[in-house]
Design a protein around this motif. Structure first.
Motif, short mmCIF file in Angstrom:
data_model
loop_
_atom_site.label_atom_id
_atom_site.label_comp_id
_atom_site.label_asym_id
_atom_site.label_seq_id
_atom_site.Cartn_x
_atom_site.Cartn_y
_atom_site.Cartn_z
N TRP A 66 55.44 -19.49 56.79
CA TRP A 66 54.19 -19.05 57.42
C TRP A 66 54.32 -17.59 57.81
N ALA A 67 53.30 -16.83 57.46
CA ALA A 67 53.28 -15.40 57.78
C ALA A 67 51.88 -15.04 58.27
N VAL A 68 51.83 -14.11 59.20
CA VAL A 68 50.55 -13.61 59.71
C VAL A 68 50.36 -12.18 59.22
N GLY A 69 49.16 -11.88 58.75
CA GLY A 69 48.83 -10.52 58.31
C GLY A 69 47.75 -9.92 59.18
N LEU A 70 47.86 -8.63 59.41
CA LEU A 70 46.90 -7.90 60.24
C LEU A 70 46.33 -6.72 59.48
N MET A 71 45.03 -6.49 59.65
CA MET A 71 44.41 -5.33 59.02
C MET A 71 43.28 -4.83 59.90
N THR A 72 43.24 -3.54 60.14
CA THR A 72 42.06 -2.91 60.73
C THR A 72 41.72 -1.73 59.84
N GLY A 73 40.56 -1.79 59.23
CA GLY A 73 40.17 -0.77 58.26
C GLY A 73 39.70 0.50 58.92
N THR A 74 39.57 1.53 58.09
CA THR A 74 39.14 2.83 58.58
C THR A 74 37.65 2.86 58.91
N VAL A 75 36.93 1.79 58.55
CA VAL A 75 35.51 1.76 58.87
C VAL A 75 35.29 1.54 60.37
N LEU A 76 36.34 1.07 61.07
CA LEU A 76 36.32 0.88 62.52
C LEU A 76 35.11 0.04 62.98
N GLY B 202 35.37 -2.41 64.89
CA GLY B 202 35.66 -2.94 66.22
C GLY B 202 36.42 -4.24 66.21
N ASN B 203 36.90 -4.67 65.05
CA ASN B 203 37.59 -5.95 64.95
C ASN B 203 38.98 -5.80 64.33
N ILE B 204 39.83 -6.74 64.71
CA ILE B 204 41.15 -6.90 64.08
C ILE B 204 41.03 -8.09 63.13
N ASP B 205 41.37 -7.91 61.86
CA ASP B 205 41.42 -9.02 60.91
C ASP B 205 42.81 -9.67 61.03
N THR C 199 44.50 -19.96 57.88
CA THR C 199 43.26 -19.68 58.59
C THR C 199 43.11 -18.19 58.80
N TYR C 200 41.94 -17.81 59.31
CA TYR C 200 41.60 -16.39 59.47
C TYR C 200 40.64 -16.24 60.63
N THR C 201 40.76 -15.12 61.34
CA THR C 201 39.79 -14.85 62.40
C THR C 201 39.57 -13.35 62.53
N LEU C 202 38.44 -13.00 63.15
CA LEU C 202 38.16 -11.64 63.57
C LEU C 202 38.37 -11.60 65.08
N ALA C 203 39.26 -10.74 65.53
CA ALA C 203 39.53 -10.60 66.97
C ALA C 203 38.97 -9.25 67.42
N PRO C 204 37.91 -9.25 68.22
CA PRO C 204 37.31 -7.98 68.63
C PRO C 204 38.25 -7.15 69.50
N TYR C 205 38.32 -5.87 69.21
CA TYR C 205 38.99 -4.95 70.11
C TYR C 205 38.18 -4.81 71.39
N ASP D 34 36.48 -12.29 53.53
CA ASP D 34 36.75 -11.39 54.65
C ASP D 34 38.24 -11.31 54.97
N ALA D 35 39.00 -12.30 54.50
CA ALA D 35 40.40 -12.41 54.89
C ALA D 35 41.37 -11.77 53.92
N VAL D 36 40.90 -11.41 52.73
CA VAL D 36 41.81 -11.02 51.64
C VAL D 36 42.75 -9.88 52.05
N GLU D 37 42.22 -8.85 52.70
CA GLU D 37 43.07 -7.71 53.05
C GLU D 37 44.12 -8.07 54.09
N ALA D 38 43.74 -8.86 55.10
CA ALA D 38 44.72 -9.29 56.10
C ALA D 38 45.75 -10.23 55.47
#
Length: 371
Positions: free
Chosen positions: A5-15, A17-20, A36-42, A332-336
């Motif tokens: 199991w691995a967790v991936g994180l991505m926040t794009g340059t479009v900003l 306001g969310n953490i993928d 699973t996948y979620t959007l975590a708001p900054y 929505d999850a592919v990059e993370a």
């Protein structure tokens, strides 16, 4: 190696306001479970801090000492993203002891592609050592620097993961993966050994910035403004003469290489329409550069939520366009997910970039390992 199991994180340059945040099970070569996948708001304060950081990064432009705000932003985003990882893991009834590694992309604040006689430069903010201490698990981070130091573009890095997805979906070479984030990037795999990836041009960033500058919100939601506008075709023809669009790959972009200034003087509807048409026309030119023009694009990223952009893409690029979900992926999850996948490759010492994806001199290991 057995999948972990691995967790991936991505926040794009479009900003936005969310953490993928994405959880997958993988051995770095195949995907055993997409989890699973979620959007975590900054918090709003961090979003404002990051916007100011990007502004100062552009003024700095790799000249002289780094702005002091980098350190402040790095700690703030590392702590926020660490909390997002823990929240997602615990929401699945798991603990951090169940997680083999976290892939922490960090926030890109500046990216300059290599030029003849000069290697590229790239800067992502993210303190992997701090995250490893906060979470008590291994963290892979700083994925781009080794590739850039070796003469590569440092981007895009999603190709290895896109190819792994395509292995289970379409090995014909007729489908390419297009991600529409702040910048667009494409991956084509022939189903055997050849894989090609590069940045196509801008995606959502210029449109979003244009809408914000007009005081009309954060984005052209559902493409409504663009749908109501008329493309300035004469201007579009001029914009499409930009040399980047016909430059051979490998190639990469910073999110500010193409800006909202392309629509200067236009009203909200016509400006949104013209910028959207430029994004999809740039993709069309990218398809012509590939070893073989694909018949279908599987689209991930925020741009696929814009029906005007998707319809324009199909008509102006002359290609079948499908949502990533059509192939069973979480669009929505592919990059993370990608950075979870790459983190396991870092752990295993497998390459994460290749001559045909970043221009690296050979298949390159990359990333640093903390914890």
């Amino acid at each position: 190696m057995e999948p972990i199991w691995a967790v991936g994180l991505m926040t794009g340059t479009v900003l936005d306001g969310n953490i993928d945040v994405a959880l997958i099970k993988t051995d770095g070569e195949r995907i055993a479970d997409t989890g699973t996948y979620t959007l975590a708001p900054y918090p709003r304060s961090i979003r404002a801090l990051l916007e100011e950081t990007l502004r100062q990064a552009r003024a700095w432009n790799f000249e002289g000492p780094e702005p002091a705000i980098f350190r402040e932003a790095e700690e703030a985003l590392t702590r926020a993203q660490s909390a997002a990882v823990k929240d997602l893991v615990e929401s699945q009834g798991m603990s951090m002891a169940d997680i083999g590694i976290v892939g922490f992309h960090g926030q890109t604040v500046l990216h300059c592609a290599p030029q003849p006689g000069r290697i590229g430069r790239t800067r992502q903010l993210g303190d992997g050592e701090l995250m490893a201490s906060l979470l008590g698990t291994k963290v892979a981070y700083d994925f781009r620097s080794a590739d850039v130091a070796a003469g590569g573009q440092g981007a895009p890095l999603a190709a290895a993961y896109h190819a792994a997805l395509l292995k289970a979906a379409d090995v014909s070479g007729d489908t390419a993966v297009l991600n529409l984030g702040g910048v667009g990037n494409i991956t084509w795999w022939d189903g055997k050994g050849d894989i090609v990836a590069f940045d196509t041009g801008p995606a959502n960033a210029p449109v979003n910035d244009f809408i914000k500058a007009k005081g009309l919100g954060e984005m052209d939601r559902d493409g409504r403004l663009a749908a109501a506008g008329k493309v300035d075709e004469e201007r579009l023809v001029r914009l499409l003469q930009h040399p980047y669009l016909t430059k051979p790959y490998p190639k990469s972009l910073d999110r500010f290489d193409f800006t909202a200034a392309m629509a200067e003087g236009l009203g909200p509807e016509d400006g949104a329409a013209t910028l959207t048409a430029f994004t999809v026309s740039a993709v069309s030119k990218a398809l012509d550069l590939l070893p073989r023009r694909p018949k279908r694009l599987a689209v991930s990223g925020g741009g696929r939520h814009n029906p005007t952009m998707m319809a324009m893409l199909e008509s102006r690029a002359g290609v079948e366009v499908v949502q990533a979900e059509t192939l069973g992926w979480k669009g929505d999850a592919v990059e993370a997910e990608c950075f979870a996948f790459l983190a396991v490759r870092v752990l295993r010492g497998l390459p994460i970039s290749f001559p045909s994806t970043t221009g690296a001199p050979e298949p390159m290991r990359g990333g640093k390992l903390a914890g």
